[in-house]
Scaffold this motif. Structure first.
Motif, short mmCIF file in Angstrom:
data_model
loop_
_atom_site.label_atom_id
_atom_site.label_comp_id
_atom_site.label_asym_id
_atom_site.label_seq_id
_atom_site.Cartn_x
_atom_site.Cartn_y
_atom_site.Cartn_z
N THR A 78 6.67 0.10 -4.37
CA THR A 78 6.82 0.83 -3.11
C THR A 78 8.25 1.29 -2.87
OG1 THR A 78 7.26 -1.19 -1.83
CG2 THR A 78 4.95 -0.53 -2.11
N GLN A 79 9.18 1.01 -3.82
CA GLN A 79 10.59 1.35 -3.66
C GLN A 79 11.21 0.63 -2.47
OE1 GLN A 79 11.87 3.32 -6.16
NE2 GLN A 79 9.80 3.25 -6.97
N ASN A 80 10.58 -0.45 -2.03
CA ASN A 80 11.08 -1.23 -0.90
C ASN A 80 10.97 -2.71 -1.28
OD1 ASN A 80 10.84 -2.72 1.80
ND2 ASN A 80 11.35 -0.67 2.50
N ASN A 81 12.10 -3.34 -1.55
CA ASN A 81 12.09 -4.70 -2.07
C ASN A 81 11.47 -5.71 -1.11
OD1 ASN A 81 13.36 -3.90 -4.45
ND2 ASN A 81 15.41 -4.15 -3.58
N GLU A 82 11.70 -5.53 0.18
CA GLU A 82 11.15 -6.47 1.16
C GLU A 82 9.63 -6.36 1.21
OE1 GLU A 82 13.17 -8.75 3.04
OE2 GLU A 82 14.43 -8.07 1.40
N LEU A 83 9.10 -5.14 1.22
CA LEU A 83 7.65 -4.96 1.24
C LEU A 83 7.04 -5.44 -0.07
CD1 LEU A 83 5.11 -3.94 2.64
CD2 LEU A 83 5.60 -1.66 1.74
N ASN A 84 7.70 -5.16 -1.20
CA ASN A 84 7.19 -5.64 -2.48
C ASN A 84 7.09 -7.16 -2.50
OD1 ASN A 84 6.87 -3.12 -3.62
ND2 ASN A 84 8.87 -3.12 -4.63
N ARG A 85 8.09 -7.83 -1.94
CA ARG A 85 8.09 -9.30 -1.93
C ARG A 85 6.92 -9.83 -1.11
NH1 ARG A 85 12.74 -9.95 -0.08
NH2 ARG A 85 13.85 -10.61 -1.93
N VAL A 86 6.69 -9.25 0.06
CA VAL A 86 5.62 -9.74 0.93
C VAL A 86 4.25 -9.46 0.31
CG1 VAL A 86 4.57 -9.52 3.23
CG2 VAL A 86 7.05 -9.49 2.99
N LEU A 87 4.11 -8.31 -0.36
CA LEU A 87 2.84 -7.96 -0.99
C LEU A 87 2.58 -8.77 -2.26
CD1 LEU A 87 2.84 -4.06 -0.63
CD2 LEU A 87 1.40 -5.68 0.61
N GLY A 88 3.62 -9.36 -2.82
CA GLY A 88 3.45 -10.12 -4.05
C GLY A 88 3.85 -9.35 -5.29
N GLY A 89 4.63 -8.27 -5.12
CA GLY A 89 5.10 -7.50 -6.27
C GLY A 89 4.82 -6.02 -6.18
N GLY A 90 4.13 -5.56 -5.15
CA GLY A 90 3.82 -4.15 -5.01
C GLY A 90 2.37 -3.94 -4.62
N LEU A 91 1.97 -2.67 -4.49
CA LEU A 91 0.60 -2.33 -4.11
C LEU A 91 -0.33 -2.43 -5.31
CD1 LEU A 91 1.17 0.78 -1.79
CD2 LEU A 91 0.19 -1.42 -1.10
N GLY A 94 -6.51 0.18 -5.66
CA GLY A 94 -7.80 -0.12 -5.07
C GLY A 94 -7.75 -1.11 -3.93
N SER A 95 -6.56 -1.53 -3.51
CA SER A 95 -6.43 -2.52 -2.44
C SER A 95 -6.40 -1.84 -1.08
CB SER A 95 -5.17 -3.36 -2.63
OG SER A 95 -4.02 -2.55 -2.51
N LEU A 96 -6.77 -2.59 -0.06
CA LEU A 96 -6.73 -2.11 1.32
C LEU A 96 -5.81 -3.04 2.11
CD1 LEU A 96 -8.39 0.31 2.54
CD2 LEU A 96 -9.58 -1.40 3.88
N THR A 97 -4.72 -2.50 2.63
CA THR A 97 -3.71 -3.28 3.34
C THR A 97 -3.70 -2.89 4.80
OG1 THR A 97 -2.34 -3.40 1.34
CG2 THR A 97 -1.27 -3.88 3.43
N LEU A 98 -3.74 -3.87 5.69
CA LEU A 98 -3.74 -3.64 7.14
C LEU A 98 -2.41 -4.12 7.70
CD1 LEU A 98 -5.21 -2.89 9.79
CD2 LEU A 98 -6.11 -5.22 9.83
#
Length: 456
Positions: A78-91, A94-98
């Protein structure tokens, strides 16, 4: 025309009933049950509009578990280290994120900022703002991206037509409560509409391996608005927290099928968007040079990330009769337990005093390793003697007054050493290899030992 069918939903928790009743038997709220029309017409969903566009539809077949590949799932950065960390490494494809959060907290800003940064073709669907409003925000955040496409639409059938024409790599929906489908005869935001539109998006995401990010509203209690089943349907539930009067925002995962739910992402709200905070200790520890009583630093962990947080305590004589016990960012019942331990095991008379506790930075911590820092802060405020700012704590306090070891203490000590602390107080029973750290490690067994080391 199919026969019209009605059912009753609780507008608070989403429970379904065959007939109207005054009280919801699920959440116990009164006058929240409303009738909604459900018409199950013959559906022409996204795949029937132009299924040849994707060419990725296939019929699932049973496989032996021994034949299933266990290779790591490819993730989209996602080019965003904080979001990647919370997601577990990236998107995950086929996933659905709320993503949920209070109004004005920065959900749309975060998602638009990420959509502008992504190197993938991204479709940003907004049902709340016009394209001009989104363009103005985008110009404020960063230079316009050639990979980000904006669509203002609320009908899912039109959205799927646009997706079929564009074939994006990532889809962002802002927000799920504004969508509606022709196959349900109820207003947008109703229980049945949210459930049906989410089901259509899940079907699209799974069959095309396209990640979908949904922005959701929350109720006054802080829960995701809509039926509780919405959180069960999606793969990941993210909560965007913070105070609109402060500049810091915290992103945490309440549910994650592809990673840990203990990770934490921290952002700073600026005029040009959200800035990632790579070193959270810079916002969780005060920058004052004065020696103040009632403050102590603790080494805690959020997922795999060590954090140094500041505990503030204020102990004063109760003047209004019953002593007050107040905790911000810390479990109030655990505070009462620690105060009882100090009175019973250490001889400190705190029963007639007000005790206020605060964790700076606006975060909430439930790690038992901060117990010892709470004890130190309370005692420091009680006797009005400041604790050395270069000292920190990492241990749990038991009911017998013993100092108990905590997990991954080496990682906590390493973080304290890296940030310039000269000493750390841990449990006597921690197994730490000798000559591993240059920081002074003080081992204690009971609360009395802590008092002796701090105040003599």
């Amino acid at each position: 025309m199919a026969k019209t069918k009605t059912t009753f939903f609780c507008q608070n928790c989403g429970a379904q009933f065959a007939k109207w009743q005054g009280q919801c038997t699920s959440c116990k709220e009164w006058n929240t049950i409303a009738e909604e029309v459900i018409q199950k017409a013959e559906k022409v969903s996204w795949e029937n509009q132009d299924s040849s566009t994707y060419g990725r539809n296939r019929t699932a077949k049973p496989q032996r578990i021994s034949e299933i590949s266990t290779q790591a799932e490819a993730r989209l950065n996602t080019q965003n280290n904080e979001l990647n960390r919370v997601l577990g490494g990236g998107l995950v494809p086929g996933s659905l994120t709320l993503l949920g959060g209070e109004p004005g907290i920065g959900k749309s800003t975060l998602m638009l900022q990420i959509a502008l940064q992504l190197p993938y073709k991204t479709l940003y669907v907004s049902g709340e703002e016009s394209v001009q409003q989104i363009k103005m925000r985008a110009e404020r955040i960063q230079p316009i991206s050639e990979n980000c496409y904006i669509l203002t639409e609320t009908k899912t059938q039109n959205i799927f037509k646009a997706i079929a024409d564009l074939d994006p790599d990532i889809v962002v929906i802002d927000s799920i409560q504004t969508l509606h489908t022709d196959y349900i005869e109820s207003s947008a935001g109703s229980i049945s509409q949210i459930r049906e539109t989410t089901a259509e998006l899940i079907k699209f995401a799974k069959e095309t391996a396209t990640p979908v990010i949904l922005i959701g509203h929350i109720t006054k209690d802080g829960n995701i608005a809509g039926p509780k089943i919405l959180e069960h349907m999606v793969d990941t539930v993210l909560q965007f927290e913070g105070d609109r009067n402060h500049i810091y925002r915290i992103l945490r995962a309440n549910k994650n099928r592809f990673g840990s739910t203990n990770e934490l992402g921290i952002y700073e709200m600026q005029g040009s968007g959200l800035r990632e905070v790579s070193n959270p200790s810079e916002i969780l520890i005060s920058k004052n040079d004065e020696d103040l009583s009632g403050t102590a630093i603790s080494a805690t962990l959020e997922g795999m990330r060590p954090l140094m947080i500041e505990i503030q305590a204020l102990v004063s004589t109760a003047v209004y009769g019953t002593p007050q016990r107040s905790a911000t960012g810390y479990n109030a019942k655990r505070l009462n337990m620690i105060l009882a331990v100090l009175e019973k095991r250490a001889g400190f008379k705190l029963g007639s005093k007000d005790v206020f506790l605060n964790i700076t930075g606006g975060i909430t911590v439930d790690d038992p390793a901060i117990d010892l820092a709470v004890v130190a802060a309370v005692l420091s405020s009680n006797i009005d003697i400041a604790i050395d700012k270069r000292m920190c704590f990492a241990a749990e306090v038991g009911l017998a007054g013993e100092i108990r070891p905590v997990t991954r203490v080496e990682q906590r000590i390493l973080e304290a050493e890296k940030l310039g602390f000269t000493s750390i107080i841990v449990s006597k029973y921690c197994k730490i290899p000798k000559d591993t750290f240059s920081i002074n490690i003080i081992k204690v067994a009971k609360v009395h030992d802590v008092v002796h080391h701090l105040f003599g």
